[in-house]
Write an enzyme that holds these catalytic residues in place. Structure first.
Site, mmCIF file in Angstrom:
data_model
loop_
_atom_site.group_PDB
_atom_site.id
_atom_site.type_symbol
_atom_site.label_atom_id
_atom_site.label_comp_id
_atom_site.label_asym_id
_atom_site.label_seq_id
_atom_site.Cartn_x
_atom_site.Cartn_y
_atom_site.Cartn_z
ATOM 1 N N ASP A 100 0.858 -1.192 0.000
ATOM 2 C CA ASP A 100 0.000 0.000 0.000
ATOM 3 C C ASP A 100 0.890 1.236 0.000
ATOM 4 O O ASP A 100 2.095 1.154 0.257
ATOM 5 C CB ASP A 100 -0.936 0.008 1.204
ATOM 6 C CG ASP A 100 -0.192 0.080 2.530
ATOM 7 O OD1 ASP A 100 0.847 -0.608 2.667
ATOM 8 O OD2 ASP A 100 -0.639 0.824 3.424
ATOM 9 N N GLU A 166 0.117 -0.830 5.841
ATOM 10 C CA GLU A 166 1.224 -0.267 6.618
ATOM 11 C C GLU A 166 1.081 1.230 6.793
ATOM 12 O O GLU A 166 1.393 1.769 7.866
ATOM 13 C CB GLU A 166 2.563 -0.589 5.922
ATOM 14 C CG GLU A 166 3.776 -0.439 6.836
ATOM 15 C CD GLU A 166 4.378 0.960 6.848
ATOM 16 O OE1 GLU A 166 5.247 1.193 7.694
ATOM 17 O OE2 GLU A 166 3.995 1.831 6.034
ATOM 18 N N GLU A 167 0.615 1.916 5.766
ATOM 19 C CA GLU A 167 0.493 3.376 5.856
ATOM 20 C C GLU A 167 -0.715 3.802 6.675
ATOM 21 O O GLU A 167 -0.962 4.997 6.858
ATOM 22 C CB GLU A 167 0.412 3.984 4.449
ATOM 23 C CG GLU A 167 1.588 3.663 3.533
ATOM 24 C CD GLU A 167 2.919 4.273 4.001
ATOM 25 O OE1 GLU A 167 2.946 4.945 5.036
ATOM 26 O OE2 GLU A 167 3.939 4.038 3.316
#
Lengths: 476, 476
Positions: A100, A166-167
C-alpha cells in the site's frame, strides 16, 4: 558465499524489465488511507500474489477482517503470506514489505502524475510507492524470478509477509504475526527477519538499521470557564487555562532538547566509546541535517551529539494546542478549555509503561504548584516501545558482507528516530534477530511529493537483497 | 431640577408604543459586519433619521466614504448628526449611540427569530440589538418625542452622533468626530458627552461607568525549519520553534494574573483607601463573577481584588498559537513557524506607546537567553489607549442624581475591562467630560444569543436618560 555471478548478470540484463514491472505496480493507486481506493489495494494484493505464484512461491491471501475508517466499515485488504523451500539444513529467512502507499495528488505539488512511473534522465524513477515500499518488495520478486527461471534453489528457505495497511497503522497485522509465529504457523522455524522499508541516512552510503525509537503521546488538558470568555471582561479576574497550560508545557523540555521530566533522560545509559565511534563513522554531517531540516538550526555543532539526539536519546516535542485561538489575525479570547499535545520518542530501556507515570506525576505536581482553580487532566493518546537489535548478530554480519560485495563500502549503522511498529512485533513474537536493510536513499521523499527511487538503488538494491540471502546461508 | 412629572407619566403611558417602535427597529437586520446586509444598515440609518426629523431634530446624514471588507469595496453607512436647541444660556450635551448590530442567526442557538422582537412574559424584550444599542438610541428618541408632542423645550441644547459601524471598528467615525469638534463644527460648544452603550455590572443596580481599559495586542513569532518536520526524524536534532515559543509565553504572566514583563504592573499606582471603598461598595460578589464565567475560578476570594483585576489593573491574556497543530487527535509534527498571540489590557497611565517597547525588549532578552538558532520576531497587531473620567465632575453628579430620582438607588461606579474606542475620541477631541450611562443589565448578552433588554430597563432607562438631561441643566 558470494551470490552467483549469473544472478548479478541476470539483474543487470533484466533491469529494464524490472523497471517496467515497477511501473505496472506504481500504476495501481493502492492508497490504504483512502476508502475510495480500497479496491485498488485489493487489486494490488492480487497483482503481487499472481507474480509471486508465477515464480514458484506458495502463497496464501489472508482475510484480516473489517475495520472502520472515517465512519465507514470496510474490508481490510488481505495480507500475503509466501513460502518457498523447506530444507531443514538451510536457514529460514522471513522478509516483510508492504504494497500500500501514501496518498498522492498531482495538485499536492508533484511535477508528474504520481501514479505514472516517470523515468528521469538522471536515473530517478519518480512515482508514489517507488521507494516506499513497492521498489523493495519487487526487489524480492526480482530475486525469486532469477531462481525460478534458471531452475536454481534459493540458498535459504524463504517466508514472505506482505501487507496492504502499513500506511494506515498496519491494522490486523499484529494478530496475524503473533498467530503465525506459533508452532505449526506460517513463520514457525524462522531464523531471522529482514525488513526493507526504510532509507539510507544520506544519498551516498548504504545503511543497516538496528534501532527505532518508541513513542508516548500525551494530551494535557486545562479547563475552567464554562465557555470562552472575553479578555476585556475577564482578564485578571479568573484563572486562565492558557496561562496554566503554557506554564506546564514550558516545564517539559528546554531549548537544548533536554527533557525536564525527572527520571526520563536518566534512564538512558551514556554511550560507550565504541558506541560513540559508530556515530563518528556515520557518513552524515551537520550540513546534511540542516539541509534536510531546511534551516541552520542544528541543536549542536558536534555531529555525534546531533546524531545521538536523533538515534539514541529520547526527544520531547511540543506539537500544539487544541482549543486555543489558532487563526490568523487578532482575537481577544480567553479559551475555556485547552489541550497541549506533546510526545516523547523513546529509546531502550524506556517504554510507555515506564515513562507515562513519570510524566503524569511530574505534571500533577507542577500543576499543584500553580495554585490554580482550573481543572487539570492528562491522558496518553498512544504509545509504542522502542526497538534495538544486536548489530553483531550473524544476520547483520551477513548484511554487512552483502553490502561490501555489492557496494564496495562499509554500511552506515543507523538507528531511526521514528517508529516502524511491526519491527517490534516480529522481534517479540519470533524471538529472533530483525534487520532493517534499506534499498532507497535519504532523499527519496517517501511520504512527500515527487517520491522517487534511483534506478541504481533499485538494481543494486536487488543485488544487495539477493546477496544478503547467500551470505545468510553460510554465515556462522 | 427634577424631570417634569408629565414626562415620567408620558413614558409610562407610551411604553407599549415605545416597545412597538423598538420592535420596528430590531426588524431591520442592520449587521455592519456582513456585506450582504449593508443595505439594511443604510435602511436603518434612514429609518432613524426620519424618526429624529419627525420629533423636531435638525439632522444630517454624513457620507463616510468607502471601505474594503472581505475583499469587497463597500460604501460605509452614513452617520447621523442631530441638533436641537442653540440657547447660549443652556448647557450643550452630546449623546452617542449606534444603530448597527452584531450578526445573529437562529441556528446560533437563539430560541426565537433574532430579528423579531419577542416579548417574554417575564418582561424580557428579546432580539438582536434590543440592548446593544437600539434600545438606548430609542430611549433618546422617546424623550424627544415627549418634548415635541407637548411642545416643551429641552432643558439643554442637544447634539446627537449616531453611527452604523460600531460593531465593525467604527470605521470613518474618528475623523468625523475630530472634524466636527473644531470651531464651527457640529459639536462646537459641547459641554459634556453621554454614551449609553454598555451595561450594569449586575442585574440589580444601575451603574455609571468612568473607565475603560486600553489594549496592546502582540504577535510573537519563532521560526526555524524550512517546513514542518517529523518529530521522529528531527526530535532532539534541531532547535524546535514551539519549545522556544512556549518558554517565552510562559514568562509573560503568572497563574495569579501578575504581569511578569518588568515595568508594566509597576506603572500603576496602588489604590487609595477611598478608591478601594468604591470597589467595596459595588453590588457584585465573587459568586456573580463565577456565575458569569461559568466556573469557580475567581483569581481571589477577595471581591475587591477580583473587581480591581478587571477594572483598574492591567491584565495579560494568552490567546493561542498560530501555525502549531491545533486539531483533534495526535500528530507528531515539529511546526516550522509558530506565532503566539497575547494582549495586554491597559489602564492609565499605560499606553501602547509606553508598553510595547517594554514587552519587546523583555522578550528579546529572554529569547537571547535561550541560545536558540531559531528566528524571533515580535510585532504589535493593534492597540488603543485606556480612558478614565473624573467621577466627581458635574456630568457624573447629574447622572447620580438622575439615578437616585428614577431608581431610588446609588449607582455602582464602574470601570469596564474592555474598550469602547470612540469614548476616548470624544474625550480627546472635545476636551470635556464623558459619561457612560448604561441602560441594560449585565446579563443582556449583547454579542451573544438571545440578546434581550428588560422592559423595565427600557422604560425606566428612558426616564433615567431624560432625568439626566434635566439634572445636567441645573447642576453647578
Amino acid at each position: 558465499m558470494a551470490a552467483p555471478i549469473e544472478f548479478l548478470q541476470f539483474v543487470d540484463d533484466n533491469a529494464d524489465a524490472f523497471i517496467q514491472r515497477l511501473s505496472d505496480a506504481v500504476a495501481i493507486p493502492s492508497i490504504s488511507g483512502d476508502a475510495s481506493h480500497r479496491g485498488d489495494v485489493v487489486k494490488m494484493a492480487e497483482w503481487l500474489n499472481d507474480h509471486l505464484k508465477a515464480v514458484g512461491v506458495e502463497t496464501q491471501l489472508v482475510d484480516l477482517g473489517k475495520h472502520v475508517m472515517d465512519g465507514e466499515e470496510l474490508n481490510l485488504p488481505p495480507a500475503i503470506l509466501g513460502r518457498i523451500g523447506n530444507d531443514p539444513k538451510k536457514k529460514t529467512v522471513l522478509v516483510y514489505g508492504h504494497f500500500d502507499v501514501q496518498p498522492a495528488n498531482k495538485s499536492d505539488g508533484w511535477d508528474t502524475d504520481p501514479f505514472t512511473l516517470t523515468i528521469h534522465e538522471d536515473g530517478r524513477l519518480i512515482g508514489r510507492g517507488s521507494s516506499d515500499d513497492k521498489g523493495p518488495v519487487l526487489g524480492w520478486l526480482n530475486i525469486l524470478q532469477y531462481h525460478f527461471q534458471s531452475n536454481k534453489e534459493l540458498p535459504v528457505n524463504l517466508r514472505c509477509c506482505f501487507e496492504g495497511m502499513e500506511e494506515s497503522g498496519s491494522e490486523g497485522l499484529d494478530d496475524l504475526v503473533k498467530k503465525e509465529s506459533q508452532p505449526g504457523g506460517w513463520f514457525d522455524g524462522v531464523d531471522c527477519v529482514c525488513i526493507s522499508d526504510n532509507y539510507w541516512l544520506n544519498t551516498r552510503t548504504p545503511a543497516l538499521t538496528y534501532g527505532l525509537r518508541g513513542l508516548a503521546y500525551f494530551k494535557l488538558t486545562v479547563s475552567g470557564p464554562g465557555r470562552d470568555l472575553h479578555s476585556g471582561v475577564f482578564g485578571r479576574t479568573v484563572h486562565e487555562p492558557m496561562t496554566d497550560l503554557v506554564t506546564l508545557m514550558s516545564k517539559l523540555v528546554d531549548g537544548q532538547g533536554n527533557i525536564l521530566v525527572p527520571g526520563i533522560d536518566e534512564m538512558v545509559e551514556p554511550p560507550t566509546e565504541s558506541e560513540k565511534a559508530i556515530y563518528e563513522r556515520l557518513d552524515y554531517s551537520i550540513a546534511d541535517v540542516e539541509q534536510s531540516a531546511g534551516g541552520q538550526i542544528a541543536i549542536s555543532s558536534n555531529k555525534v551529539d546531533v546524531l545521538m539526539g536523533r538515534m539514541r536519546y529520547a526527544s520531547l516535542s511540543l506539537h500544539g494546542i487544541e482549543g486555543a485561538f489558532s487563526g490568523v489575525g487578532a482575537k481577544t479570547v480567553i479559551p475555556a478549555k485547552v489541550a497541549g499535545k506533546f510526545s516523547i520518542r523513546l529509546v531502550p530501556p524506556q517504554t510507555p509503561e515506564l515513562v507515562e507515570p513519570l510524566v503524569k506525576a511530574y505534571l500533577e505536581a507542577e500543576f499543584a504548584k500553580l495554585n490554580s482553580k482550573n481543572k487539570f487532566s492528562i491522558e496518553s493518546l498512544h504509545g509504542g516501545k522502542p526497538w534495538l537489535a544486536d548489530v553483531n548478530h550473524w544476520n547483520f554480519e551477513a548484511a554487512k558482507a552483502a553490502t561490501r560485495a555489492v557496494y564496495h563500502q562499509e554500511p552506515d549503522l543507523t538507528r531511526e528516530g521514528g517508529s516502524i511498529p511491526v519491527t517490534l512485533t516480529f522481534a517479540e513474537s519470533l524471538g529472533v534477530n530483525v534487520l532493517l536493510l534499506p534499498m532507497g536513499r535519504g532523499d527519496d521523499g517517501a511520504h512527500s511529493t515527487n517520491e522517487k527511487l534511483d534506478r541504481s538503488n533499485f538494481i543494486e538494491g536487488t543485488k544487495l537483497l539477493g546477496t544478503y540471502l547467500y551470505e545468510v546461508a553460510v554465515i556462522q
